[in-house]
Design a protein around this motif. Sequence first.
Motif, PDB file in Angstrom:
ATOM      1  N   GLU A 429       6.607 -16.238  -7.859  1.00 41.04           N
ATOM      2  CA  GLU A 429       5.821 -17.684  -7.660  1.00 41.04           C
ATOM      3  C   GLU A 429       4.235 -17.426  -7.288  1.00 41.04           C
ATOM      4  O   GLU A 429       2.861 -18.842  -7.258  1.00 41.04           O
ATOM      5  CB  GLU A 429       6.322 -18.976  -6.798  1.00 41.04           C
ATOM      6  CG  GLU A 429       7.855 -19.515  -7.694  1.00 41.04           C
ATOM      7  CD  GLU A 429       8.266 -19.999  -8.811  1.00 41.04           C
ATOM      8  OE1 GLU A 429       7.406 -20.531  -9.202  1.00 41.04           O
ATOM      9  OE2 GLU A 429       8.504 -19.398  -9.242  1.00 41.04           O
ATOM     10  N   GLY A 430       4.225 -16.371  -6.917  1.00 38.67           N
ATOM     11  CA  GLY A 430       2.571 -16.264  -7.176  1.00 38.67           C
ATOM     12  C   GLY A 430       1.977 -16.005  -5.128  1.00 38.67           C
ATOM     13  O   GLY A 430       1.193 -15.796  -4.480  1.00 38.67           O
ATOM     14  N   ASP A 431       3.399 -16.811  -4.506  1.00 38.51           N
ATOM     15  CA  ASP A 431       2.476 -17.324  -2.980  1.00 38.51           C
ATOM     16  C   ASP A 431       2.335 -15.795  -1.715  1.00 38.51           C
ATOM     17  O   ASP A 431       3.203 -14.810  -2.362  1.00 38.51           O
ATOM     18  CB  ASP A 431       3.983 -18.148  -2.402  1.00 38.51           C
ATOM     19  CG  ASP A 431       3.715 -19.520  -2.570  1.00 38.51           C
ATOM     20  OD1 ASP A 431       3.398 -20.158  -3.434  1.00 38.51           O
ATOM     21  OD2 ASP A 431       5.277 -19.431  -3.404  1.00 38.51           O
ATOM     22  N   GLU A 432       1.833 -16.099  -1.633  1.00 43.50           N
ATOM     23  CA  GLU A 432       1.564 -14.924  -0.577  1.00 43.50           C
ATOM     24  C   GLU A 432       2.352 -14.868   0.726  1.00 43.50           C
ATOM     25  O   GLU A 432       2.837 -15.539   0.811  1.00 43.50           O
ATOM     26  CB  GLU A 432       0.246 -15.504   0.516  1.00 43.50           C
ATOM     27  CG  GLU A 432      -0.130 -13.930   1.366  1.00 43.50           C
ATOM     28  CD  GLU A 432      -2.269 -14.429   1.933  1.00 43.50           C
ATOM     29  OE1 GLU A 432      -1.929 -13.535   2.247  1.00 43.50           O
ATOM     30  OE2 GLU A 432      -2.094 -14.962   1.412  1.00 43.50           O
ATOM     31  N   ILE A 433       2.803 -13.263   0.706  1.00 41.25           N
ATOM     32  CA  ILE A 433       3.647 -12.990   1.817  1.00 41.25           C
ATOM     33  C   ILE A 433       3.773 -13.166   3.062  1.00 41.25           C
ATOM     34  O   ILE A 433       2.212 -11.806   3.042  1.00 41.25           O
ATOM     35  CB  ILE A 433       4.280 -11.882   0.938  1.00 41.25           C
ATOM     36  CG1 ILE A 433       5.267 -12.219   0.330  1.00 41.25           C
ATOM     37  CG2 ILE A 433       5.550 -11.231   1.824  1.00 41.25           C
ATOM     38  CD1 ILE A 433       5.983 -11.429  -0.900  1.00 41.25           C
ATOM     39  N   THR A 434       3.671 -13.093   4.062  1.00 40.98           N
ATOM     40  CA  THR A 434       3.307 -12.019   5.428  1.00 40.98           C
ATOM     41  C   THR A 434       3.788 -11.276   5.599  1.00 40.98           C
ATOM     42  O   THR A 434       5.221 -11.418   6.090  1.00 40.98           O
ATOM     43  CB  THR A 434       2.990 -13.243   6.369  1.00 40.98           C
ATOM     44  OG1 THR A 434       2.267 -14.222   6.171  1.00 40.98           O
ATOM     45  CG2 THR A 434       2.939 -12.552   7.788  1.00 40.98           C
ATOM     46  N   ILE A 435       3.111  -9.765   5.654  1.00 46.18           N
ATOM     47  CA  ILE A 435       4.723  -9.166   5.915  1.00 46.18           C
ATOM     48  C   ILE A 435       4.543  -8.844   7.819  1.00 46.18           C
ATOM     49  O   ILE A 435       2.956  -8.281   8.115  1.00 46.18           O
ATOM     50  CB  ILE A 435       3.406  -7.111   5.638  1.00 46.18           C
ATOM     51  CG1 ILE A 435       3.608  -7.971   4.038  1.00 46.18           C
ATOM     52  CG2 ILE A 435       4.575  -6.539   6.011  1.00 46.18           C
ATOM     53  CD1 ILE A 435       3.397  -6.546   3.003  1.00 46.18           C
ATOM     54  N   VAL A 436       5.368  -8.521   8.349  1.00 42.86           N
ATOM     55  CA  VAL A 436       5.846  -7.929   9.666  1.00 42.86           C
ATOM     56  C   VAL A 436       5.880  -6.594  10.047  1.00 42.86           C
ATOM     57  O   VAL A 436       7.507  -6.916   9.505  1.00 42.86           O
ATOM     58  CB  VAL A 436       6.348  -9.168  10.588  1.00 42.86           C
ATOM     59  CG1 VAL A 436       6.723  -8.992  11.744  1.00 42.86           C
ATOM     60  CG2 VAL A 436       5.333 -10.778  10.100  1.00 42.86           C
ATOM     61  N   ASP A 437       4.798  -5.662  10.411  1.00 39.80           N
ATOM     62  CA  ASP A 437       5.442  -4.809  10.448  1.00 39.80           C
ATOM     63  C   ASP A 437       4.913  -4.300  11.011  1.00 39.80           C
ATOM     64  O   ASP A 437       3.202  -4.460  10.854  1.00 39.80           O
ATOM     65  CB  ASP A 437       5.773  -4.256   9.179  1.00 39.80           C
ATOM     66  CG  ASP A 437       6.654  -2.341   9.581  1.00 39.80           C
ATOM     67  OD1 ASP A 437       5.553  -1.526   9.190  1.00 39.80           O
ATOM     68  OD2 ASP A 437       7.675  -2.612   8.714  1.00 39.80           O
ATOM     69  N   ARG A 438       5.247  -3.281  12.128  1.00 45.17           N
ATOM     70  CA  ARG A 438       4.184  -2.250  12.945  1.00 45.17           C
ATOM     71  C   ARG A 438       3.263  -1.269  12.164  1.00 45.17           C
ATOM     72  O   ARG A 438       2.070  -0.703  11.603  1.00 45.17           O
ATOM     73  CB  ARG A 438       4.512  -1.475  13.181  1.00 45.17           C
ATOM     74  CG  ARG A 438       5.173  -0.084  13.114  1.00 45.17           C
ATOM     75  CD  ARG A 438       6.035   1.085  13.995  1.00 45.17           C
ATOM     76  NE  ARG A 438       7.196   1.774  13.325  1.00 45.17           N
ATOM     77  CZ  ARG A 438       6.927   2.833  12.321  1.00 45.17           C
ATOM     78  NH1 ARG A 438       5.242   3.639  12.880  1.00 45.17           N
ATOM     79  NH2 ARG A 438       7.450   3.858  12.137  1.00 45.17           N
ATOM     80  N   MET A 439       3.447  -0.606  10.169  1.00 51.80           N
ATOM     81  CA  MET A 439       2.967  -0.516   9.614  1.00 51.80           C
ATOM     82  C   MET A 439       2.503  -1.078   8.642  1.00 51.80           C
ATOM     83  O   MET A 439       1.846  -0.433   7.192  1.00 51.80           O
ATOM     84  CB  MET A 439       3.503   0.835   9.316  1.00 51.80           C
ATOM     85  CG  MET A 439       4.141   1.873   9.590  1.00 51.80           C
ATOM     86  SD  MET A 439       5.239   3.227   8.801  1.00 51.80           S
ATOM     87  CE  MET A 439       3.906   3.379   7.703  1.00 51.80           C
ATOM     88  N   ALA A 440       2.173  -2.901   8.731  1.00 48.01           N
ATOM     89  CA  ALA A 440       2.025  -3.742   7.300  1.00 48.01           C
ATOM     90  C   ALA A 440       0.196  -3.233   6.293  1.00 48.01           C
ATOM     91  O   ALA A 440       0.144  -3.209   5.296  1.00 48.01           O
ATOM     92  CB  ALA A 440       2.019  -4.721   8.669  1.00 48.01           C
TER      93      ALA A 440
END
Length: 503
Positions: A429-440
């Motif tokens: 839908e074009g919504d931003e994803i917050t990536i939670v990762d040590r290597m984000a």
Amino acid sequence: MNTPRLSNALLPELAAKGIDVPGYDRSAVTPGIVHFGVGGFHRAHQARYLDELMNKGEALDFGIVGMGVMPSDSKMRDALAGQDHLYTLTEKAPDGGEHARVIGSIIDYVFAPDDPQAAVDRLTDPAIRIVSLTVTEGGYNFDHVHGEFDYDDEHVAADIADLKRGETGHLRTFFGLVTAALAARRAAGTTPFTVMSCDNIQGNGHMAERMFQAFARAVDEDLATWIDAEVPFPNSMVDRITPETTDGDRADVVSTHGYEDAWPVVCEDFTQWVLEDNFVDGRPAYEHVGVEVVSDVVPYELMKLRLLNASHQGLCYFGYLAGHRLVHEVMNDERFPKFLLAYMELEGTPSLRPLPGVDLDAYRHELISRFGNIAVKDTVARLCAESSDRIPKWLLPVVRENLAADRPIELSAAIVASWARYAEGVDEEGDEITIVDRMADRLHETAQHNHEDVLAFLRDREVFGDLVDEPRFTEAYSRALTSLHEKGTAATVDALLEQVGRA
């Protein structure tokens, strides 16, 4: 009228209301276990089993002392300290039934950064016979491709330097604290403790042993030799879906039970623990409360990691991209249960070891039911977190074994492709994803090149090793990622199901 806070003094009142509370004298419980990583899962699982055992009048000398090393751990210290280390555990069944109980097996919490020497002294106490760990898959500090200990971590390097100088007052990691305590126990002639990993890693005890050995060897070769000979590291398999605590969970405790709990825990009603019987100085009689104490955990570990945990990755990226934010919402779309069952039957199960007496078909269908538990309200984002630690441990071993045996890998490749698409940082839908990762940052940057180079994401050899050199895998991966870009999640999953005859 002020709402009371959970405490020892409140327990008789709660019992009178019919709430299950510790049926043992908590003042008689003495420390026997130090646990690193006191979060929701530990409190829903290991601490809950021990509480049940204490209610039988057993293991009162195995009280849990939580120990935190991360700055954020101070929040757990404060929450538990303000309520006598009690907390509410609410188990929720798929049919909507709930059972709440107050857990009392945690009796203290040490925040190591406040006084590292005091933390070492606590671990050195002969009364502590087990040090247990739920430090997450990434906590073991090893390279995912080569499996070697990472000596370049600044806190690890600083702890090694301190211990080589004989200094223990500024230790920063659980590796440093545990190793310092083992060195002190060795010097005093005290029996060492058992190190019990409860993390979702294949051969978690073996992994913990290798990493502690590597750390200790950098400090003192003789100490490492002693640890190898004297300190057991039992393997275990643990299972219970435990979402992160929300403000709504806290409000539910107040509205339902009439008291405040700063950090309650909510989980599913299913629980399992398979534990290798390998301890140096005794252990609680866990088998009295349903723990499967066995000589070989590996077949059970593989079943859980390659079916449950890998399936979580199979639903989370596809589900998030399609706009779902709760796990049960994903499972309400019939294509996803079909996809997960197909993965488990065609690719996950063939990679397992023999499990006499275990009905794998029933286990697979039970997982589908558990994932669809609406009462738990597990979030898709939780399952998407820390993927660079999870995918290499849970899914890629399935891929490699199936490639070597010339078995199907199409669905596993599609799951990896869904992660690559998710790492681009925007849903359908074009919504931003917050990536939670040590290597984000690195993952996100690499994923920006997916359109110009369909294998860009796979070229990160620290994560994927040599999979980018495997044509059968890259072809399946490329088809899935291209379809995700051009047709979207629903059409991609439908095509995969048609391909494997499960549409």
